[in-house]
Design a protein around this motif. Structure first.
Motif, mmCIF file in Angstrom:
data_model
loop_
_atom_site.group_PDB
_atom_site.id
_atom_site.type_symbol
_atom_site.label_atom_id
_atom_site.label_comp_id
_atom_site.label_asym_id
_atom_site.label_seq_id
_atom_site.Cartn_x
_atom_site.Cartn_y
_atom_site.Cartn_z
ATOM 1 N N VAL A 228 7.773 1.897 -2.341
ATOM 2 C CA VAL A 228 7.700 3.765 -2.249
ATOM 3 C C VAL A 228 8.825 4.525 -2.527
ATOM 4 C CG1 VAL A 228 7.287 5.561 -0.538
ATOM 5 C CG2 VAL A 228 6.452 3.257 0.042
ATOM 6 N N LEU B 173 2.287 2.009 8.155
ATOM 7 C CA LEU B 173 0.861 1.734 8.272
ATOM 8 C C LEU B 173 1.282 0.307 8.126
ATOM 9 C CD1 LEU B 173 -2.122 0.783 8.664
ATOM 10 C CD2 LEU B 173 -1.798 1.433 5.542
ATOM 11 N N GLN C 270 0.757 -0.914 -0.208
ATOM 12 C CA GLN C 270 0.186 0.226 -0.153
ATOM 13 C C GLN C 270 0.923 1.471 -0.323
ATOM 14 O OE1 GLN C 270 -3.125 0.060 2.417
ATOM 15 N NE2 GLN C 270 -3.883 -1.776 2.491
ATOM 16 N N ASP C 271 2.135 1.098 -0.216
ATOM 17 C CA ASP C 271 3.107 2.309 -0.091
ATOM 18 C C ASP C 271 2.596 2.605 0.738
ATOM 19 O OD1 ASP C 271 3.538 1.050 -2.622
ATOM 20 O OD2 ASP C 271 2.572 2.353 -3.813
ATOM 21 N N ARG C 272 2.973 2.408 1.948
ATOM 22 C CA ARG C 272 2.973 3.374 3.278
ATOM 23 C C ARG C 272 4.104 2.189 4.608
ATOM 24 N NH1 ARG C 272 -3.762 5.143 4.477
ATOM 25 N NH2 ARG C 272 -3.678 5.669 1.972
ATOM 26 N N SER D 62 7.622 -2.583 1.344
ATOM 27 C CA SER D 62 6.906 -0.783 1.457
ATOM 28 C C SER D 62 7.806 0.015 1.278
ATOM 29 C CB SER D 62 5.792 -1.076 2.538
ATOM 30 O OG SER D 62 5.169 -0.042 1.688
#
Length: 403
Positions: free
Chosen positions: A177, A123, A118-120, A173
């Motif tokens: 990103v 999180l 989720q590119d976080r 992740s």
């Protein structure tokens, strides 16, 4: 080419909401896995009725959510909400299912992975940590309930693996990103290069137009004037033929100057420029023109839109065999929309791909240029049923309404 860029745009839009859609697709098999594992292991539930209510409600919500994200826009909070629901449901199932904690172990491992793309990174680290701690907490609660069971050493091993998985998923992740950031930088660089190329073309066209207008065209007009005075003094058919040739050359040269840098476009704006273009098109081809041109002022990308209108009208005159062409121009939000539709013979849009591959880049280059600038060019055509092209400009800065 049109279909290729349409697919690329659709794929880009899909990627923007891909994490939520992928999670929604995987959620139903996850629910099935939970149910099958508990059924196979024949676990004695604490609260079997509540367990069934939770898993049944979870399945219904998952189906509804899957339909929603596949057939509609995905809100920005969807990924956080869906991940939170997954985590809460799994913990709740563990709390009410007793020994099912061991059966649900694969599910705990799946949760961090489901948010890793989720590119976080923050999180992902948070969900991974909560998952590991939640798994350990559920086992502690279970061991307190069943004194004969205790807390197996394997639980600590599982907890260690989950912590490692949280770290690995966070690193993954973070890498995603970084790559996404690099891709955005490349896209911005591409946009800047295309913009500079367009600006360079316009400057070069303006310089050439000014040179032709102030040099060869003026010399030609002066020669025509002198020849006209000579014709008044002498009646010679040869002079008439030369005068006609000069007149035709001057007209063609003036037309070239106008195409390179239309003065009406620079002075009065896009609407007046396209209106003059349509007047010349109708006079030259005899094709009926129905126009619906709103006043859009002088958009930032008006040279590109004007070039598109000229190219599309040229294709109509050369290939469409049309009797009528409809042209529309309007501002919608932060974009300017140009439409050109004819009642001609139509064509297969795949011809654009083949023409581009063969080196004929007229219409294909426009499609590529609009796509690179953040606009679009959609072509709807079928053999025998005419052609409709809808051109959307790149986003325009906020401008006051034209007076």
């Amino acid at each position: 080419m049109t279909r290729v860029f349409a697919r690329l745009r659709a794929y880009r839009d899909f990627l923007a909401a891909e994490p939520v859609r992928v999670s929604a697709l995987l959620r139903l098999p996850l629910i099935g896995l939970i149910t099958i594992l508990v059924w196979i292991w024949e676990v004695d539930h604490w609260l079997p009725a509540l367990y069934a209510v939770i898993i049944g409600g979870y399945a219904v919500v998952a189906v509804v959510w899957l339909i929603a994200v596949l057939h509609g826009p995905v809100p920005p909070w969807a990924d956080l909400a869906s991940t939170g629901v997954d985590l809460a449901v799994v913990v709740a199932l563990c709390l009410v299912s007793g020994g099912a904690t061991a059966a649900l172990l694969p599910v705990f491992f799946l949760l961090p992975i489901s948010v890793a793309f989720q590119d976080r990174p923050l999180l992902t680290a948070t969900i991974g940590g909560i998952t590991a701690v939640g798994y350990l907490a559920v086992w502690i609660v279970y061991s307190k309930r069943d004194n004969t069971m205790g807390l197996p050493n394997m639980v600590y091993t599982h907890f260690g693996f989950m912590v490692w998985l949280a770290v690995a998923a966070t690193a993954l992740s973070f890498v995603l990103v970084r790559r996404a950031h690099r891709l955005k930088v490349l896209q911005r660089a591409r946009l800047q290069l295309v913009s500079e190329a367009i600006g360079s073309d316009e400057r070069r066209n303006r310089e050439i137009a000014e040179h032709l207008h102030d040099g060869p065209l003026q010399t030609l007009l002066a020669a025509r004037l002198e020849l006209d005075e000579a014709r008044e003094r002498t009646s010679d058919p040869a002079l008439d033929a030369v005068y006609a040739a000069l007149q035709e050359t001057a007209t063609g040269l003036r037309s070239t100057v106008t195409q390179l840098h239309p003065q009406v476009l620079a002075q009065l704006g896009l609407t007046a420029g396209i209106r003059e273009l349509l007047r010349q098109f109708q006079a030259r081809t005899g094709i009926d023109v129905i126009d619906d041109l709103d006043e859009v002022g002088k958009p930032k990308n008006q040279p590109l839109l004007y070039r598109a209108a000229r190219e599309l009208l040229a294709n109509v005159s050369k290939h469409a065999q049309a009797t009528t062409v409809r042209v529309g121009l309007a501002r919608r939000g932060d974009r300017v929309i140009l439409t050109v539709a004819d009642d001609g013979i139509g064509f297969d849009p795949m011809v654009i791909d083949r023409s581009l591959a063969a080196g004929h880049i007229g219409l294909g280059s426009l499609v590529a240029r609009f796509d690179a600038m953040g606009g679009s060019m959609r072509i709807s055509a079928e053999p025998g049923r005419g052609t409709r092209v809808t051109v959307s400009s790149p986003p325009e800065p906020n401008r006051p309404d034209p007076v």
